[in-house]
Write an enzyme that holds these catalytic residues in place. Sequence first.
Site, PDB file in Angstrom:
ATOM      1  N   ASP A  45       0.841  -1.206   0.000  1.00  0.00           N
ATOM      2  CA  ASP A  45       0.000   0.000   0.000  1.00  0.00           C
ATOM      3  C   ASP A  45       0.875   1.255   0.000  1.00  0.00           C
ATOM      4  OD1 ASP A  45       0.820  -0.171   2.630  1.00  0.00           O
ATOM      5  OD2 ASP A  45      -1.191   0.036   3.505  1.00  0.00           O
ATOM      6  N   SER A  46       2.199   1.049   0.005  1.00  0.00           N
ATOM      7  CA  SER A  46       3.127   2.160  -0.250  1.00  0.00           C
ATOM      8  C   SER A  46       2.865   2.767  -1.625  1.00  0.00           C
ATOM      9  CB  SER A  46       4.580   1.682  -0.167  1.00  0.00           C
ATOM     10  OG  SER A  46       4.783   0.558  -0.999  1.00  0.00           O
ATOM     11  N   ASP A  84      -0.819  -6.180   0.104  1.00  0.00           N
ATOM     12  CA  ASP A  84      -1.253  -5.501   1.328  1.00  0.00           C
ATOM     13  C   ASP A  84      -2.758  -5.347   1.370  1.00  0.00           C
ATOM     14  OD1 ASP A  84       0.816  -4.861   3.091  1.00  0.00           O
ATOM     15  OD2 ASP A  84       1.412  -3.085   1.944  1.00  0.00           O
ATOM     16  N   LYS A 113      -1.035  -9.245   3.357  1.00  0.00           N
ATOM     17  CA  LYS A 113      -0.254  -8.729   4.490  1.00  0.00           C
ATOM     18  C   LYS A 113      -1.117  -7.751   5.271  1.00  0.00           C
ATOM     19  CE  LYS A 113       3.421  -5.827   3.974  1.00  0.00           C
ATOM     20  NZ  LYS A 113       2.966  -4.642   4.717  1.00  0.00           N
ATOM     21  N   GLU A 115      -1.225  -5.229   8.991  1.00  0.00           N
ATOM     22  CA  GLU A 115      -0.343  -4.563   9.952  1.00  0.00           C
ATOM     23  C   GLU A 115      -0.879  -4.663  11.379  1.00  0.00           C
ATOM     24  OE1 GLU A 115       0.425  -0.506   8.776  1.00  0.00           O
ATOM     25  OE2 GLU A 115       1.084  -1.095   6.770  1.00  0.00           O
ATOM     26  N   GLU A 182       9.506  -3.776  10.313  1.00  0.00           N
ATOM     27  CA  GLU A 182       9.934  -2.519   9.690  1.00  0.00           C
ATOM     28  C   GLU A 182      10.510  -1.582  10.737  1.00  0.00           C
ATOM     29  OE1 GLU A 182       6.986  -0.773   7.114  1.00  0.00           O
ATOM     30  OE2 GLU A 182       8.140   1.082   6.876  1.00  0.00           O
TER      31      GLU A 182
HETATM   32  O1  KIV Z   1       3.599  -1.101   1.622  1.00  0.00           O
HETATM   33  C1  KIV Z   1       4.800  -1.430   1.654  1.00  0.00           C
HETATM   34  O2  KIV Z   1       5.578  -1.115   0.765  1.00  0.00           O
HETATM   35  C2  KIV Z   1       5.273  -2.184   2.799  1.00  0.00           C
HETATM   36  C3  KIV Z   1       6.749  -2.425   2.899  1.00  0.00           C
HETATM   37  C4  KIV Z   1       7.447  -1.181   3.290  1.00  0.00           C
HETATM   38  C5  KIV Z   1       7.067  -3.539   3.816  1.00  0.00           C
HETATM   39  O3  KIV Z   1       4.508  -2.582   3.624  1.00  0.00           O
END
Ligand code: KIV
Length: 264
Positions: A45-46, A84, A113, A115, A182
């Site tokens: 989600d970056s 994510d 993934k 969090e 992280e």
């Molecule tokens: O969204 C992302 O890019 C991440 C990484 C920084 C692990 O969660």
Amino acid sequence: MKRLTSNQLQDFKVRGEKIACVTCYDASFARVMDAAGMDVLLVGDSLGNVLHGAETTLGVTIDDMVYHARWVSRGSTRAHVMVDMPFLSYSSDADACRNAGRLLGEGGAQMVKIEGGGWVIDIVAGLTMRGVPVCAHLGLTPQFIHQIGGYRVQGREPVVAEAMVNDARALADAGATMLVLEQVPSALAKRITDSIEIPVIGIGAGVDCDGQVLVMHDLIGASDRVPKMARDFLADNSSIAAAVGAYVAAVKAGTFPGPENSFD
Ligand code: KIV
């Protein structure tokens, strides 16, 4: 070629082979990453930061993630595709199941993934028992940015470190398949990596994790500034393919991250 499975990623940990992971958001880069031998492609989600130019990841939607996951799956054949779940898309068991179902069914994800620790542990258990492999994410969790108050190292205080060790154990016991750490002090990351059976992928968490992940734009010097935990591999290579290959080789050899990319 068949895609790497979560069982094969587990075998990497058992035999001590480092896992190379990078974020990826489209089919063209997925092809380059796959050809370079990247083990895991994270549709992170970056993308809210690097594709949309937002300050946080909070505006990213499940539709965004399904859209990008689909192209990354299409562009790759060997890498494991992890996606994510965005902010508030897994707040209840029902939301988590519906949205994870879209990521696997429409996006082609093999793993999602999510969090956090605490209440997230029950969500991990619920998804896992329904057949959704889950990667947990501890340390700096950008979806909690307004509670954390800044993008900074997590786990320096003994009480926070102990809570992270306990959360990691509980997440693994709940069925998590992998864990991302992280921006965590290297010694704490090593302790967590040694204490659980599942692979631990670090970003700013030292060299002793079972693998590493970088945001693609940092790896190829396309970010505003390269953060301490990253390295611009394009600076010493003449093409993106060579830079990605150098990153994979450095992760496998344990020469990335160096102390200059890590935290005490
Ligand atoms: O969204 C992302 O890019 C991440 C990484 C920084 C692990 O969660």
